[in-house]
Write a protein that holds these residues in place. Structure first.
Motif, PDB file in Angstrom:
ATOM      1  N   ALA A  24       0.743  -1.270  -0.023  1.00  0.00           N
ATOM      2  CA  ALA A  24      -0.008   0.186  -0.258  1.00  0.00           C
ATOM      3  C   ALA A  24       0.775   1.328   0.124  1.00  0.00           C
ATOM      4  O   ALA A  24       0.320   2.404  -0.032  1.00  0.00           O
ATOM      5  CB  ALA A  24      -0.946  -0.008   1.100  1.00  0.00           C
ATOM      6  N   PHE A  25       2.268   1.129   0.053  1.00  0.00           N
ATOM      7  CA  PHE A  25       3.178   2.264  -0.034  1.00  0.00           C
ATOM      8  C   PHE A  25       3.120   2.851  -1.328  1.00  0.00           C
ATOM      9  O   PHE A  25       3.720   2.278  -2.281  1.00  0.00           O
ATOM     10  CB  PHE A  25       4.184   1.979   0.504  1.00  0.00           C
ATOM     11  CG  PHE A  25       5.482   3.211   0.729  1.00  0.00           C
ATOM     12  CD1 PHE A  25       4.923   4.220   1.246  1.00  0.00           C
ATOM     13  CD2 PHE A  25       6.705   3.076   0.219  1.00  0.00           C
ATOM     14  CE1 PHE A  25       5.751   5.202   1.279  1.00  0.00           C
ATOM     15  CE2 PHE A  25       7.582   4.012   0.171  1.00  0.00           C
ATOM     16  CZ  PHE A  25       7.318   5.165   0.856  1.00  0.00           C
ATOM     17  N   ARG A  26       2.979   4.020  -1.307  1.00  0.00           N
ATOM     18  CA  ARG A  26       2.997   4.975  -2.752  1.00  0.00           C
ATOM     19  C   ARG A  26       3.610   6.180  -2.821  1.00  0.00           C
ATOM     20  O   ARG A  26       2.875   7.068  -2.370  1.00  0.00           O
ATOM     21  CB  ARG A  26       1.527   4.940  -3.272  1.00  0.00           C
ATOM     22  CG  ARG A  26       0.724   3.853  -3.365  1.00  0.00           C
ATOM     23  CD  ARG A  26       1.103   3.006  -4.848  1.00  0.00           C
ATOM     24  NE  ARG A  26       0.185   2.094  -4.922  1.00  0.00           N
ATOM     25  CZ  ARG A  26       0.362   0.872  -4.475  1.00  0.00           C
ATOM     26  NH1 ARG A  26       1.182   0.444  -3.779  1.00  0.00           N
ATOM     27  NH2 ARG A  26      -0.381  -0.081  -5.000  1.00  0.00           N
ATOM     28  N   PRO A  27       4.962   5.999  -2.560  1.00  0.00           N
ATOM     29  CA  PRO A  27       5.455   7.253  -2.342  1.00  0.00           C
ATOM     30  C   PRO A  27       5.552   8.263  -3.475  1.00  0.00           C
ATOM     31  O   PRO A  27       5.339   8.006  -4.566  1.00  0.00           O
ATOM     32  CB  PRO A  27       7.153   7.010  -2.350  1.00  0.00           C
ATOM     33  CG  PRO A  27       7.204   5.589  -3.142  1.00  0.00           C
ATOM     34  CD  PRO A  27       5.728   4.965  -3.068  1.00  0.00           C
ATOM     35  N   TRP A  64      12.543   8.266   1.438  1.00  0.00           N
ATOM     36  CA  TRP A  64      11.998   7.100   2.253  1.00  0.00           C
ATOM     37  C   TRP A  64      12.773   6.005   2.454  1.00  0.00           C
ATOM     38  O   TRP A  64      13.707   5.861   1.529  1.00  0.00           O
ATOM     39  CB  TRP A  64      10.433   6.763   1.534  1.00  0.00           C
ATOM     40  CG  TRP A  64      10.456   6.506   0.138  1.00  0.00           C
ATOM     41  CD1 TRP A  64      10.490   7.588  -0.730  1.00  0.00           C
ATOM     42  CD2 TRP A  64      10.970   5.310  -0.569  1.00  0.00           C
ATOM     43  NE1 TRP A  64      10.654   7.111  -1.916  1.00  0.00           N
ATOM     44  CE2 TRP A  64      10.827   5.664  -1.829  1.00  0.00           C
ATOM     45  CE3 TRP A  64      11.185   3.966  -0.050  1.00  0.00           C
ATOM     46  CZ2 TRP A  64      11.159   4.430  -2.816  1.00  0.00           C
ATOM     47  CZ3 TRP A  64      11.261   3.036  -1.002  1.00  0.00           C
ATOM     48  CH2 TRP A  64      11.144   3.338  -2.279  1.00  0.00           C
ATOM     49  N   PHE A  65      12.539   5.356   3.253  1.00  0.00           N
ATOM     50  CA  PHE A  65      13.403   4.049   3.541  1.00  0.00           C
ATOM     51  C   PHE A  65      12.426   2.871   4.126  1.00  0.00           C
ATOM     52  O   PHE A  65      11.587   2.967   4.629  1.00  0.00           O
ATOM     53  CB  PHE A  65      14.491   4.478   4.761  1.00  0.00           C
ATOM     54  CG  PHE A  65      15.243   5.599   4.684  1.00  0.00           C
ATOM     55  CD1 PHE A  65      16.462   5.596   4.118  1.00  0.00           C
ATOM     56  CD2 PHE A  65      14.703   6.722   5.154  1.00  0.00           C
ATOM     57  CE1 PHE A  65      17.168   6.711   3.904  1.00  0.00           C
ATOM     58  CE2 PHE A  65      15.357   7.794   5.152  1.00  0.00           C
ATOM     59  CZ  PHE A  65      16.534   7.844   4.433  1.00  0.00           C
ATOM     60  N   ILE A  66      12.744   1.586   3.438  1.00  0.00           N
ATOM     61  CA  ILE A  66      12.445   0.537   4.069  1.00  0.00           C
ATOM     62  C   ILE A  66      13.240  -0.506   4.488  1.00  0.00           C
ATOM     63  O   ILE A  66      14.537  -0.464   3.959  1.00  0.00           O
ATOM     64  CB  ILE A  66      11.372  -0.129   2.567  1.00  0.00           C
ATOM     65  CG1 ILE A  66      12.353  -0.609   1.773  1.00  0.00           C
ATOM     66  CG2 ILE A  66      10.309   0.569   2.342  1.00  0.00           C
ATOM     67  CD1 ILE A  66      11.750  -1.407   0.806  1.00  0.00           C
ATOM     68  N   ALA A  67      12.922  -1.096   5.616  1.00  0.00           N
ATOM     69  CA  ALA A  67      13.614  -2.350   6.066  1.00  0.00           C
ATOM     70  C   ALA A  67      12.699  -3.463   6.360  1.00  0.00           C
ATOM     71  O   ALA A  67      11.742  -3.470   7.044  1.00  0.00           O
ATOM     72  CB  ALA A  67      14.459  -1.742   7.299  1.00  0.00           C
ATOM     73  N   GLY A  68      13.289  -4.786   6.019  1.00  0.00           N
ATOM     74  CA  GLY A  68      12.645  -5.903   6.610  1.00  0.00           C
ATOM     75  C   GLY A  68      13.518  -7.079   6.959  1.00  0.00           C
ATOM     76  O   GLY A  68      14.667  -6.867   6.769  1.00  0.00           O
ATOM     77  N   THR A  69      13.024  -7.541   8.133  1.00  0.00           N
ATOM     78  CA  THR A  69      13.699  -8.921   8.435  1.00  0.00           C
ATOM     79  C   THR A  69      12.672  -9.882   8.722  1.00  0.00           C
ATOM     80  O   THR A  69      11.513  -9.842   8.388  1.00  0.00           O
ATOM     81  CB  THR A  69      14.137  -8.344  10.016  1.00  0.00           C
ATOM     82  OG1 THR A  69      13.141  -8.111  10.847  1.00  0.00           O
ATOM     83  CG2 THR A  69      14.930  -6.981  10.164  1.00  0.00           C
ATOM     84  N   VAL A  99       2.506   7.935   4.677  1.00  0.00           N
ATOM     85  CA  VAL A  99       2.032   6.651   5.542  1.00  0.00           C
ATOM     86  C   VAL A  99       0.857   5.783   4.970  1.00  0.00           C
ATOM     87  O   VAL A  99      -0.169   6.173   4.601  1.00  0.00           O
ATOM     88  CB  VAL A  99       1.711   7.095   7.096  1.00  0.00           C
ATOM     89  CG1 VAL A  99       1.413   5.822   7.415  1.00  0.00           C
ATOM     90  CG2 VAL A  99       2.901   7.804   7.467  1.00  0.00           C
ATOM     91  N   PRO A 100       0.981   4.525   4.498  1.00  0.00           N
ATOM     92  CA  PRO A 100       0.346   3.903   3.945  1.00  0.00           C
ATOM     93  C   PRO A 100      -0.884   3.216   4.971  1.00  0.00           C
ATOM     94  O   PRO A 100      -0.623   3.341   6.091  1.00  0.00           O
ATOM     95  CB  PRO A 100       1.101   2.475   3.555  1.00  0.00           C
ATOM     96  CG  PRO A 100       2.040   2.221   4.304  1.00  0.00           C
ATOM     97  CD  PRO A 100       2.438   3.860   4.552  1.00  0.00           C
ATOM     98  N   CYS A 148       8.959   7.267   6.076  1.00  0.00           N
ATOM     99  CA  CYS A 148       8.534   8.035   5.287  1.00  0.00           C
ATOM    100  C   CYS A 148       8.146   9.358   5.588  1.00  0.00           C
ATOM    101  O   CYS A 148       7.861   9.831   6.592  1.00  0.00           O
ATOM    102  CB  CYS A 148       7.419   7.113   4.123  1.00  0.00           C
ATOM    103  SG  CYS A 148       5.856   7.072   5.197  1.00  0.00           S
ATOM    104  N   GLU A 149       7.549  10.397   4.464  1.00  0.00           N
ATOM    105  CA  GLU A 149       7.075  11.676   4.655  1.00  0.00           C
ATOM    106  C   GLU A 149       5.647  11.374   5.347  1.00  0.00           C
ATOM    107  O   GLU A 149       5.008  10.408   5.023  1.00  0.00           O
ATOM    108  CB  GLU A 149       6.985  12.398   3.529  1.00  0.00           C
ATOM    109  CG  GLU A 149       8.196  12.845   2.921  1.00  0.00           C
ATOM    110  CD  GLU A 149       8.316  13.746   1.788  1.00  0.00           C
ATOM    111  OE1 GLU A 149       7.303  14.470   1.764  1.00  0.00           O
ATOM    112  OE2 GLU A 149       9.185  13.718   0.890  1.00  0.00           O
ATOM    113  N   GLU A 150       5.252  12.202   6.318  1.00  0.00           N
ATOM    114  CA  GLU A 150       3.928  12.129   7.100  1.00  0.00           C
ATOM    115  C   GLU A 150       2.874  11.838   6.030  1.00  0.00           C
ATOM    116  O   GLU A 150       1.880  10.819   6.304  1.00  0.00           O
ATOM    117  CB  GLU A 150       3.848  13.121   7.908  1.00  0.00           C
ATOM    118  CG  GLU A 150       4.536  12.852   9.448  1.00  0.00           C
ATOM    119  CD  GLU A 150       4.358  14.025  10.434  1.00  0.00           C
ATOM    120  OE1 GLU A 150       3.665  15.063   9.981  1.00  0.00           O
ATOM    121  OE2 GLU A 150       4.770  13.883  11.426  1.00  0.00           O
ATOM    122  N   GLY A 151       2.591  12.252   5.268  1.00  0.00           N
ATOM    123  CA  GLY A 151       1.536  12.365   4.122  1.00  0.00           C
ATOM    124  C   GLY A 151       1.777  11.087   3.319  1.00  0.00           C
ATOM    125  O   GLY A 151       0.617  10.716   2.432  1.00  0.00           O
TER     126      GLY A 151
END
Length: 121
Positions: free
Chosen positions: A20-23, A28-33, A46-47, A41-44
């Protein structure tokens, strides 16, 4: 070291997934573990599928490209901020380091870095 201030306000989020993330551009930065998926991300931006979010963060970055052989850049910056009582959320990219602080601590953080000999712009 030159420090560049970013104008945006950021959110730090825990997300179900990134679908659902549409920058809209920007930063912005993503991290997954194996245990979680995180998004800065910028406040506006947020998915809708954010499970948790923390708003009101500001950021700055080390200007330019840092060579991988450099040692202690983030340690130096975080130590200066810790001495001033500023908590951080740090993110590194291939080129440089980014540090986020709560908006209420942002000015104090930049002043601490300037006192520590860094050029804030």
């Amino acid at each position: 070291m030159d420090i560049e201030c970013l104008a945006q306000r950021f959110s730090i989020c825990k997300v179900e997934d990134y679908s659902a993330f549409r920058p809209r551009g920007g930063c912005w930065f993503i991290a997954g573990t194996d245990a979680e998926r995180s998004l800065v991300c910028e406040e506006g931006d947020v998915p809708a599928n954010a499970l948790e979010r923390s708003d009101g963060w500001r950021a700055f970055r080390v200007a330019g490209v840092l060579d991988f052989s450099l040692v202690g850049v983030l340690a130096n910056l975080s130590a200066l901020l810790a001495q001033s009582g500023v908590g951080i959320f740090a993110v590194s990219t291939y080129n440089t380091d980014y540090i986020l602080t709560r908006e209420g601590d942002y000015t104090r953080a930049l002043e601490a870095l300037a006192r520590g000999g860094h050029r804030v712009r």
